[in-house]
Scaffold this active site. Structure first.
Site: not given
Length: 468
Positions: A319, A409
């Protein structure tokens, strides 16, 4: 939900959902000012709009516009949103028929632009398409729906980027290539929750994702003890596949205040560690030395896994483009430089050949390049158990269809029928642990049972022998 899983699967199998090859209709545009407005207003200040105006006023959480769209058949459409993000980069949420949702990113722009909103599987008859405030303050001019074309066959790279990859990594990669586009691997964050899924559904996830967070030296200094290596080996011994991420607690500069305790040191807000300055200073700098110390400490754990014959779907610096973690806080260039340093240190210095390198950001300017990335992935938190087609299509474009793509995720496990209908060929999904997998609002037990008993979803018992 757009359609119940069983309904979608039956319609898909029977050919009642129009295939992309059958699509004949022309694109159709719907003006925002003609939609039903809730908390939003018609405006005309920004020039270049179409129709009689555009819609603004997305400033509270419930603000939205709702389009009513009729379709002659159950069919997949590409969604385009004409938007002006005049107040900076933004995000919106697109909801179809009160069910599955997608988050769409708007880059900052002072002019009108058409932005891909992913795909929508419309029911035959009337449909409701909502654009709902997310990161608010943007202007919507119109949406356009175009029948989706057929997805071309992928041309996935046959070899790993590390030419010295060991037999275990090669076997896993070959297996992943063999199922890509045909099946999806089920996955779960944390071994305990993977076992919990087994108790709820009778099926254990094929992939278990674990975190090297507790092995970060700045956490070990406070007494942290990691257990994820042992958990990974346990799942590997029962025939499972392992994914690792690393919430890298900053090497130094932890605030450790009441608001930002030492254990939150992977967050940008919790440390003054400056990755850009550290990399610019080079090896003679003390912070650079501490950064290498951290990488070397993690290498020790990865070597334990290599010695145990465990190949790893390795997802560091996850991320990054979000900026909320320190490795992405200074922008794309320092993050890419750190990725290349990490790759070189682990691959060439530590001779770790059991790693399959998984990149975890979508924006093209953040991508470190094909030579150090095996698989592309995204972390997606949106409710509704939808197919996440926006992010999938962006990653296909990023990798030019040469890299497999994973939902590394997620908050909500995707429904298999929707994945097939939307042609989103995610390689695996992994639901986050506490507050997501055990949260009825994100993943009901009934939904999990439907997913884990689907023929399209591979579970632990169905991947035995993946080594060939």
């Amino acid at each position: 939900m757009v359609l119940l899983l069983s309904s979608i699967a039956a319609l898909w199998a029977a050919g009642a959902i129009a295939s992309p090859l059958q699509a004949r209709a022309d694109p159709k545009t719907y003006e925002a000012e003609d939609a039903v407005l809730s908390g939003t207003v018609v405006e005309k200040t920004v020039a270049g709009f179409t129709g009689t105006g555009y819609v603004g006023g997305f400033d509270t959480g419930t603000d939205r516009i709702t389009f009513t769209i009729s379709s002659d058949a159950a069919q997949l459409y590409d969604l385009s949103i004409r938007v002006a993000a005049v107040y900076g980069e933004k995000r919106t949420t697109v909801i179809l028929n009160g069910g599955s949702s997608s988050e769409v990113y708007f880059a900052a722009s002072q002019t009108w632009n058409s932005v891909s909103g992913g795909q929508l599987l419309l029911n035959k008859g009337s449909n409701k398409v909502e654009i709902v405030n997310n990161w608010g303050w943007y202007l919507i001019d119109s949406i356009t729906l175009t029948p989706s074309g057929s997805r071309p066959a992928a041309n996935i790279n046959t070899a790993l980027v590390n030419p010295a990859a060991d037999a275990d990594a090669k076997a896993l990669y070959a297996y992943l290539r063999s199922i890509y586009g045909k099946k999806i691997l089920s996955g779960q964050q944390e071994l305990s929750y993977a076992n919990w899924i087994g108790q709820q559904t009778g099926k254990i996830p094929a992939v278990v994702s674990v975190d090297l967070i507790e092995y970060s030296p700045s956490r070990v200094a406070y007494g942290s003890v990691g257990k994820s290596v042992e958990e990974a080996i346990e799942h590997h011994k029962r025939g499972g596949i392992i994914s690792f991420l690393w919430h890298w607690n900053a090497p130094t500069g932890l605030y450790d205040t009441e608001e930002n305790r030492w254990w939150s040191g992977f967050y940008t807000r919790a440390t003054d560690f400056d990755i850009a300055a550290t990399l610019s200073a080079g090896p003679s700098n003390a912070n650079y030395t501490l950064m290498l110390r951290d990488i070397d400490a993690i290498a020790v754990q990865l070597k334990r896994l290599q010695a145990a014959g465990v190949p790893i779907l390795w997802r560091p610096l996850h991320e990054a483009e979000g900026g909320w973690f320190w490795w992405g806080a200074k922008g794309a260039e320092p993050a890419k430089k750190l990725w290349n340093l990490l790759y070189d240190r682990l691959t060439n210095h530590h001779k770790l050949n059991n790693l399959i390198w998984v990149w975890n950001s979508i924006a093209p300017e953040w991508y470190p390049g094909d030579s150090t990335v095996d698989i592309l992935s995204a972390d997606i938190y949106q409710q509704g158990n939808g197919p996440m087609s926006v992010q999938y299509n962006q990653l296909v474009e990023l990798g030019r269809d040469k890299k497999m793509i994973a939902a590394a995720e997620v908050g909500a496990a995707p429904l298999p029928g929707l994945l097939q209908a939307y042609q989103t060929n995610w390689l695996w999904f992994a639901v986050w642990g506490d507050t997501f997998i055990n949260n009825q609002e994100w993943n009901s037990i009934e939904t999990l049972k439907n997913i884990y008993t689907s023929d399209y979803v591979l579970t632990l018992d169905e991947i035995q022998g993946w080594r060939g």
